[in-house]
Design a protein around this motif. Structure first.
Motif, short mmCIF file in Angstrom:
data_model
loop_
_atom_site.label_atom_id
_atom_site.label_comp_id
_atom_site.label_asym_id
_atom_site.label_seq_id
_atom_site.Cartn_x
_atom_site.Cartn_y
_atom_site.Cartn_z
N GLN A 168 10.56 14.16 -7.66
CA GLN A 168 9.65 13.40 -8.52
C GLN A 168 8.29 14.07 -8.64
OE1 GLN A 168 9.76 9.05 -8.17
NE2 GLN A 168 11.62 9.24 -6.93
N GLU A 169 8.01 15.07 -7.82
CA GLU A 169 6.81 15.87 -8.02
C GLU A 169 6.95 16.80 -9.22
OE1 GLU A 169 6.17 17.99 -4.41
OE2 GLU A 169 6.22 16.19 -3.16
N HIS A 170 8.20 17.01 -9.68
CA HIS A 170 8.48 17.89 -10.81
C HIS A 170 8.96 17.15 -12.05
CE1 HIS A 170 8.21 21.43 -8.15
NE2 HIS A 170 8.87 20.69 -7.26
N ILE A 171 9.61 15.99 -11.84
CA ILE A 171 10.16 15.21 -12.95
C ILE A 171 9.74 13.76 -12.77
CG2 ILE A 171 12.23 14.67 -14.29
CD1 ILE A 171 13.69 16.88 -12.75
N GLY A 172 9.08 13.20 -13.75
CA GLY A 172 8.55 11.85 -13.64
C GLY A 172 9.57 10.78 -13.95
N PRO A 271 -1.60 15.67 -23.24
CA PRO A 271 -1.58 16.29 -21.91
C PRO A 271 -1.20 15.31 -20.81
CG PRO A 271 -3.48 17.07 -23.14
CD PRO A 271 -2.86 15.98 -23.96
N GLU A 272 -1.63 14.05 -20.96
CA GLU A 272 -1.33 13.04 -19.96
C GLU A 272 0.18 12.73 -19.95
OE1 GLU A 272 -5.47 13.12 -20.95
OE2 GLU A 272 -3.73 12.76 -22.27
N GLN A 273 0.78 12.65 -21.12
CA GLN A 273 2.21 12.40 -21.21
C GLN A 273 3.01 13.57 -20.63
OE1 GLN A 273 2.23 11.66 -25.49
NE2 GLN A 273 3.05 9.59 -25.14
N GLN A 274 2.59 14.77 -20.94
CA GLN A 274 3.28 15.95 -20.40
C GLN A 274 3.20 15.97 -18.87
OE1 GLN A 274 2.25 19.72 -22.45
NE2 GLN A 274 1.31 18.45 -24.03
N GLN A 275 2.04 15.69 -18.34
CA GLN A 275 1.86 15.68 -16.89
C GLN A 275 2.69 14.59 -16.23
OE1 GLN A 275 0.24 17.89 -15.13
NE2 GLN A 275 0.44 16.92 -13.13
N ALA A 276 2.86 13.48 -16.94
CA ALA A 276 3.60 12.36 -16.36
C ALA A 276 5.09 12.64 -16.28
CB ALA A 276 3.35 11.10 -17.19
N ILE A 277 5.65 13.37 -17.26
CA ILE A 277 7.10 13.55 -17.27
C ILE A 277 7.56 14.87 -16.65
CG2 ILE A 277 7.39 11.99 -19.23
CD1 ILE A 277 7.82 14.47 -21.00
N LEU A 278 6.82 15.95 -16.88
CA LEU A 278 7.22 17.26 -16.36
C LEU A 278 5.99 18.01 -15.87
CD1 LEU A 278 9.89 18.28 -19.05
CD2 LEU A 278 10.33 17.80 -16.63
N PRO A 279 5.41 17.57 -14.76
CA PRO A 279 4.15 18.16 -14.30
C PRO A 279 4.24 19.64 -13.94
CG PRO A 279 5.06 16.66 -12.65
CD PRO A 279 5.83 16.45 -13.92
N SER A 280 5.40 20.12 -13.54
CA SER A 280 5.55 21.53 -13.18
C SER A 280 5.96 22.40 -14.37
CB SER A 280 6.59 21.70 -12.07
OG SER A 280 6.22 20.99 -10.91
N ASP A 281 6.27 21.76 -15.50
CA ASP A 281 6.66 22.46 -16.73
C ASP A 281 7.93 23.31 -16.56
OD1 ASP A 281 6.46 22.97 -19.40
OD2 ASP A 281 4.80 24.40 -19.27
N HIS A 282 8.81 22.90 -15.64
CA HIS A 282 10.11 23.55 -15.52
C HIS A 282 11.08 22.90 -16.50
CE1 HIS A 282 8.42 25.43 -12.08
NE2 HIS A 282 8.62 24.43 -11.22
N CYS A 283 12.15 23.60 -16.84
CA CYS A 283 13.23 22.97 -17.60
C CYS A 283 14.18 22.28 -16.63
CB CYS A 283 13.96 23.98 -18.47
SG CYS A 283 14.84 25.27 -17.56
N VAL A 284 14.96 21.35 -17.16
CA VAL A 284 15.84 20.52 -16.32
C VAL A 284 17.20 20.39 -17.00
CG1 VAL A 284 16.18 18.27 -15.23
CG2 VAL A 284 13.86 19.18 -15.52
N GLY A 300 3.93 21.60 -26.40
CA GLY A 300 3.90 20.31 -25.72
C GLY A 300 4.85 19.25 -26.23
N ARG A 301 5.87 19.62 -26.96
CA ARG A 301 6.90 18.67 -27.36
C ARG A 301 7.96 18.55 -26.26
NH1 ARG A 301 6.64 18.38 -33.13
NH2 ARG A 301 5.29 20.01 -33.98
#
Length: 432
Positions: A168-172, A271-284, A300-301
């Motif tokens: 959850q540190e990587h995926i919200g 930016p807040e939405q991006q940080q909330a869902i994928l803070p590490s910006d990795h793919c899943v 940022g999509r």
């Protein structure tokens, strides 16, 4: 030119096509041409092979029926996923330790080739680092532990196991029982990657013809690649049409099945939405048989994909299939606008391993990456280029794998596979 012909010259209405760095059209093949190697298909396999050969000084012509990256290479999830659709343990079990070790030695090469291409030719394709396999239940998490041990035993030392809390540190989201972070994985804008590689190929003297559908390939001492308005004579030919190959090599085509996958792209998130869902910006990607996969684009999509349609049918409304999946993972995105939705075909083989071979002395083919195409195609480009220049050792490993047609041929392979998929989807839901 018919309406269908015109549509084939347009990329699908995807986010990738809208944000492509190069929208120019290459000329059509008209008249007679000759070269050392002619490649049919301007996707990842074809362009990767062509670039390797051009770097070695060979004259190469690529003939494409539609546009560069028109098929899966320009429509996929953009994820750099290591190994093959069937992993090293499966290969060893079915084909023996020797073949397993040979394929394991190549399992992580594709991503290295991509990174080298991006660095060498300064390709602008939003390359980002890190890929996460997400476990939906404890059974899948235990399988990820086994994957980590398997890959580490074969030289991959950049893997991090994620607990249910640490993921959850990587995926919200609270959906996952854990995960595996692959630091050698990553994600790209796939269409811009293949367009950048095509530009690099052309800078070395390579030639690409678009809107030049191949109608016949004739094997012989000198091969002939024929289109409606032209012909290329070549010492060697590579057929790399994958799911969009029709009628050229019927004995090869019957051994695999085109399947569709669906993708959406949201409006740019804050930016807040991006940080909330994928803070590490990795793919899943999750570990289900019918998996979900997602990532953030360069602007940022959220790009979210999933689902499979068998036989390359196009669903009526992509959003209705994918938005519920997205909201199950990220309920906070309720109401976010979907700017793009599209589908694209990949090629599934019965054993979910690539099908590679040679017909006669000088006609080669490669297809059927079964959902692991971004990295596997780049590996295959190097393998094919080496084989065309006489070093067939690695090519022979792939070519030696049995190639099975789907039971029932073209008529029954779709229902058979759909029934199998429904069975595995049921297992996904039960967590077994």
């Amino acid at each position: 030119m018919t309406v269908s012909d015109q549509e084939n010259l347009l990329h699908t209405s995807s986010y990738y096509a809208a944000s492509a760095n190069d929208k120019s059209m290459r000329s059509e093949l008209i008249g007679e041409q000759s070269c050392d190697v002619c490649i049919v298909g301007a996707g990842f396999t074809g362009i990767s092979t062509a670039l390797h050969l051009a770097e070695q000084g060979l004259s190469v012509i690529v003939v494409e029926g539609s546009r560069i990256g028109f098929g899966a290479s320009g429509r996929n999830g953009g994820q750099l996923v290591n190994s093959y659709s069937r992993d090293i343990d499966f290969i060893k079990h079915h084909y023996g330790d020797v073949v397993g070790e040979q394929m394991a030695a190549m399992a992580f090469e594709g991503q290295r080739i991509i990174r080298e291409r991006v660095a060498t030719y300064q390709i602008d394709c939003d390359l980002k680092e890190g890929a996460i396999f997400a476990a939906c239940n404890n059974k899948q998490f235990n399988e990820l532990k086994e994957k980590k041990a398997l890959w580490e035993a074969h030289g991959h030392d950049q893997l991090t196991l994620l607990s249910a809390s640490s993921i959850q540190e990587h995926i919200g989201t609270g959906r996952y029982a854990g995960g595996l972070l692959d630091h050698w994985g990553g994600h790209v804008h796939p269409l811009n990657l293949v367009l950048g590689e095509a530009k690099a190929f052309e800078s070395l003297g390579g030639v690409i013809y678009e809107a030049s559908e191949v109608t016949k390939v004739t094997e012989g001492e000198v091969c002939q690649v024929t289109t409606a308005k032209g012909v290329v004579s070549a010492k060697q030919v590579v057929v790399a049409g994958n799911a969009y190959l029709t009628g050229i090599l019927p004995d090869v085509e019957k051994k695999a099945m085109p399947c569709g996958t669906q993708v959406i792209a949201t409006e740019p998130l804050t930016p807040e939405q991006q940080q909330a869902i994928l803070p590490s910006d990795h793919c899943v990607e999750d570990c289900n048989y019918l998996l979900d996969y997602y990532r953030l684009s360069g602007d940022g999509r959220l790009i979210y994909g999933g689902g499979t349609t068998y036989g390359a049918r196009e669903p009526d409304r992509v959003e209705s299939l994918i938005v519920p999946k997205m909201l199950k993972t990220f309920p906070a995105l309720q109401g976010v606008k979907i700017d793009y939705a599209w589908t694209g075909n990949f090629l599934l083989t019965l054993r979910r391993l690539p099908q590679v071979g040679r017909i006669g002395k000088n006609l080669y083919y490669a297809q059927g990456y079964s959902g692991h195409g971004v990295t596997s195609t780049h590996l295959m480009g190097k393998v094919l280029a080496d084989a065309l220049q006489g070093d067939t050792e690695r090519f022979d490993v792939f070519a030696g794998l049995p190639q099975y047609p789907f039971p029932g041929g073209r008529m029954l392979r779709v229902p058979y596979t759909a029934v199998g998929a429904a069975y595995y989807a049921f297992r996904d839901k039960l967590g077994i």
